[in-house]
Enzyme design. Sequence first.
Site, PDB file in Angstrom:
ATOM      1  N   SER A   5       0.848  -1.192   0.000  1.00 38.28           N
ATOM      2  CA  SER A   5       0.000   0.000   0.000  1.00 38.28           C
ATOM      3  C   SER A   5       0.884   1.243   0.000  1.00 38.28           C
ATOM      4  O   SER A   5       1.669   1.457   0.934  1.00 38.28           O
ATOM      5  CB  SER A   5      -0.902   0.013   1.234  1.00 38.28           C
ATOM      6  OG  SER A   5      -1.417   1.317   1.405  1.00 38.28           O
ATOM      7  N   HIS A  33      -1.273  -1.401  -4.202  1.00 35.99           N
ATOM      8  CA  HIS A  33      -2.548  -1.039  -3.562  1.00 35.99           C
ATOM      9  C   HIS A  33      -2.588   0.476  -3.358  1.00 35.99           C
ATOM     10  O   HIS A  33      -1.698   1.062  -2.738  1.00 35.99           O
ATOM     11  CB  HIS A  33      -2.643  -1.775  -2.230  1.00 35.99           C
ATOM     12  CG  HIS A  33      -3.930  -1.593  -1.492  1.00 35.99           C
ATOM     13  ND1 HIS A  33      -5.053  -2.341  -1.759  1.00 35.99           N
ATOM     14  CD2 HIS A  33      -4.271  -0.758  -0.484  1.00 35.99           C
ATOM     15  CE1 HIS A  33      -6.032  -1.985  -0.939  1.00 35.99           C
ATOM     16  NE2 HIS A  33      -5.590  -1.000  -0.151  1.00 35.99           N
ATOM     17  N   ASP A  35      -4.784   3.603  -1.931  1.00 38.43           N
ATOM     18  CA  ASP A  35      -5.878   3.963  -1.036  1.00 38.43           C
ATOM     19  C   ASP A  35      -6.415   5.343  -1.386  1.00 38.43           C
ATOM     20  O   ASP A  35      -5.743   6.356  -1.176  1.00 38.43           O
ATOM     21  CB  ASP A  35      -5.392   3.947   0.420  1.00 38.43           C
ATOM     22  CG  ASP A  35      -5.150   2.529   0.908  1.00 38.43           C
ATOM     23  OD1 ASP A  35      -6.085   1.719   0.829  1.00 38.43           O
ATOM     24  OD2 ASP A  35      -4.009   2.235   1.339  1.00 38.43           O
ATOM     25  N   MET A  37      -9.066   8.080  -0.453  1.00 34.96           N
ATOM     26  CA  MET A  37      -9.933   8.473   0.670  1.00 34.96           C
ATOM     27  C   MET A  37     -10.446   9.887   0.419  1.00 34.96           C
ATOM     28  O   MET A  37      -9.696  10.749  -0.023  1.00 34.96           O
ATOM     29  CB  MET A  37      -9.132   8.468   1.975  1.00 34.96           C
ATOM     30  CG  MET A  37      -8.448   7.148   2.287  1.00 34.96           C
ATOM     31  SD  MET A  37      -7.707   7.201   3.920  1.00 34.96           S
ATOM     32  CE  MET A  37      -6.753   5.662   3.886  1.00 34.96           C
ATOM     33  N   HIS A  66      -8.361   0.971  -3.926  1.00 41.72           N
ATOM     34  CA  HIS A  66      -9.281   0.759  -2.799  1.00 41.72           C
ATOM     35  C   HIS A  66      -9.961   2.094  -2.515  1.00 41.72           C
ATOM     36  O   HIS A  66      -9.346   3.000  -1.961  1.00 41.72           O
ATOM     37  CB  HIS A  66      -8.448   0.267  -1.596  1.00 41.72           C
ATOM     38  CG  HIS A  66      -9.228   0.092  -0.338  1.00 41.72           C
ATOM     39  ND1 HIS A  66      -8.611  -0.063   0.890  1.00 41.72           N
ATOM     40  CD2 HIS A  66     -10.564   0.027  -0.098  1.00 41.72           C
ATOM     41  CE1 HIS A  66      -9.545  -0.200   1.825  1.00 41.72           C
ATOM     42  NE2 HIS A  66     -10.722  -0.143   1.257  1.00 41.72           N
ATOM     43  N   MET A  68     -12.155   4.362  -0.597  1.00 42.74           N
ATOM     44  CA  MET A  68     -12.843   4.624   0.670  1.00 42.74           C
ATOM     45  C   MET A  68     -13.530   5.973   0.505  1.00 42.74           C
ATOM     46  O   MET A  68     -13.094   7.002   1.026  1.00 42.74           O
ATOM     47  CB  MET A  68     -11.827   4.623   1.819  1.00 42.74           C
ATOM     48  CG  MET A  68     -11.362   3.216   2.177  1.00 42.74           C
ATOM     49  SD  MET A  68      -9.790   3.194   3.034  1.00 42.74           S
ATOM     50  CE  MET A  68      -8.672   3.255   1.619  1.00 42.74           C
ATOM     51  N   MET A 137     -11.430  -5.866   5.595  1.00 40.47           N
ATOM     52  CA  MET A 137     -10.629  -4.889   6.346  1.00 40.47           C
ATOM     53  C   MET A 137     -10.296  -5.470   7.715  1.00 40.47           C
ATOM     54  O   MET A 137     -11.188  -5.918   8.444  1.00 40.47           O
ATOM     55  CB  MET A 137     -11.400  -3.580   6.538  1.00 40.47           C
ATOM     56  CG  MET A 137     -11.589  -2.753   5.280  1.00 40.47           C
ATOM     57  SD  MET A 137     -10.076  -2.328   4.412  1.00 40.47           S
ATOM     58  CE  MET A 137      -9.171  -1.405   5.647  1.00 40.47           C
ATOM     59  N   GLY A 145      -0.770   1.892   9.583  1.00 39.44           N
ATOM     60  CA  GLY A 145      -0.058   1.739  10.842  1.00 39.44           C
ATOM     61  C   GLY A 145      -0.902   1.350  12.047  1.00 39.44           C
ATOM     62  O   GLY A 145      -0.458   1.467  13.185  1.00 39.44           O
ATOM     63  N   ASP A 175      -6.621  -6.379   4.427  1.00 36.30           N
ATOM     64  CA  ASP A 175      -6.002  -5.050   4.437  1.00 36.30           C
ATOM     65  C   ASP A 175      -6.029  -4.464   5.841  1.00 36.30           C
ATOM     66  O   ASP A 175      -7.098  -4.240   6.406  1.00 36.30           O
ATOM     67  CB  ASP A 175      -6.786  -4.146   3.476  1.00 36.30           C
ATOM     68  CG  ASP A 175      -6.183  -2.761   3.310  1.00 36.30           C
ATOM     69  OD1 ASP A 175      -5.080  -2.509   3.844  1.00 36.30           O
ATOM     70  OD2 ASP A 175      -6.829  -1.935   2.631  1.00 36.30           O
TER      71      ASP A 175
HETATM   72  C1  DX5 Z   1      -6.296   1.704   5.610  1.00 38.51           C
HETATM   73  C2  DX5 Z   1      -5.842   1.338   4.231  1.00 38.51           C
HETATM   74  C3  DX5 Z   1      -4.728   0.375   4.175  1.00 38.51           C
HETATM   75  C4  DX5 Z   1      -3.436   0.855   4.814  1.00 38.51           C
HETATM   76  C5  DX5 Z   1      -2.793  -0.332   5.413  1.00 38.51           C
HETATM   77  O1  DX5 Z   1      -7.538   2.332   5.538  1.00 38.51           O
HETATM   78  O2  DX5 Z   1      -6.905   0.774   3.502  1.00 38.51           O
HETATM   79  O3  DX5 Z   1      -4.490  -0.045   2.844  1.00 38.51           O
HETATM   80  O4  DX5 Z   1      -2.537   1.423   3.925  1.00 38.51           O
HETATM   81  O5  DX5 Z   1      -1.657   0.072   6.102  1.00 38.51           O
HETATM   82  P1  DX5 Z   1      -0.901  -0.886   7.121  1.00 38.51           P
HETATM   83  O6  DX5 Z   1      -0.412  -2.052   6.339  1.00 38.51           O
HETATM   84  O7  DX5 Z   1       0.169  -0.009   7.656  1.00 38.51           O
HETATM   85  O8  DX5 Z   1      -1.915  -1.287   8.165  1.00 38.51           O
HETATM   86 ZN    ZN Z   2      -6.452  -0.153   1.546  1.00 34.50          ZN
END
Ligand code: DX5
Ligand code: ZN
Length: 240
Positions: A5, A33, A35, A37, A66, A68, A137, A145, A175
């Site tokens: 990601s 990946h 993200d 948002m 992904h 969101m 999720m 993190g 994820d």
């Molecule tokens: C969170 C994201 C993840 C995130 C995962 O909403 O969808 O893809 O980047 O990060 P780590 O692997 O650090 O949990």
């Molecule tokens: Zn994600």
Amino acid sequence: MIAPSILSADFARLGEEITSIAGEGDNRADWVHVDVMDGHFVPNLTIGLPVVRSLLTTSDVPLDCHLMIEDPDRWAPGYAESGAYNVTVHAEAARDPIMLAKNLRAAGSRAGLSIKPKTPLDDYVEVLKHYDTLLVMSVEPGFGGQSFIPEVLDKVRAARRLVDTGHLTLLVEIDGGINNDTIEQAAEAGVDCFVAGTAVYGAEDPGKAVAALRDQAASASGCRHAHRGGTAPGAQDGHG
Ligand code: DX5
Ligand code: ZN
């Protein structure tokens, strides 16, 4: 399959950060990946379609977007039209998830459905017949993190059973909080594709982190197949 990601990458050097996991051999990621948002569906804001379009030109590793975001019915097909390999929307946000899956496929991508940690899988089994990936999720979406929520593995096991018994045909993706302490339990539960942000981009060598995570997942899922007494199902190819 490992999907780093880029949420945990250096946003000022996104091209180089992708190149670092796009080489040849074991260090190569299966998917990147991304993200997206919107500050509404989740309390955080990242990148959108213009950046995704640029990222598509930086490597030939398939992009796993992904989303969101609110109103994915309206916005998601644009990511598919632009060339994303897999476009995942949230079940909690989609108005007509079956129509949306059809639109994503018609626009040229795979269709993914994501469920938040507290969203039941059972409500979406029929809908998932129209999808190519299920993204479970394992943290509340919004931030990298965070700590892995092991309770979601019950949904992974249930999804794995539905796939193995022929009721669904999709890849099970996870994820959130995936790292060298958590990837084995996820692999044993039946995950096909592991998203990892911090564990890849927090490492000194992201490519080596990809190879190490894949090795760990492969040995753990090998144990799962051995426990069931069968042979591993045919590898599901991420590019076909
Ligand atoms: C969170 C994201 C993840 C995130 C995962 O909403 O969808 O893809 O980047 O990060 P780590 O692997 O650090 O949990
Ligand atoms: Zn994600």
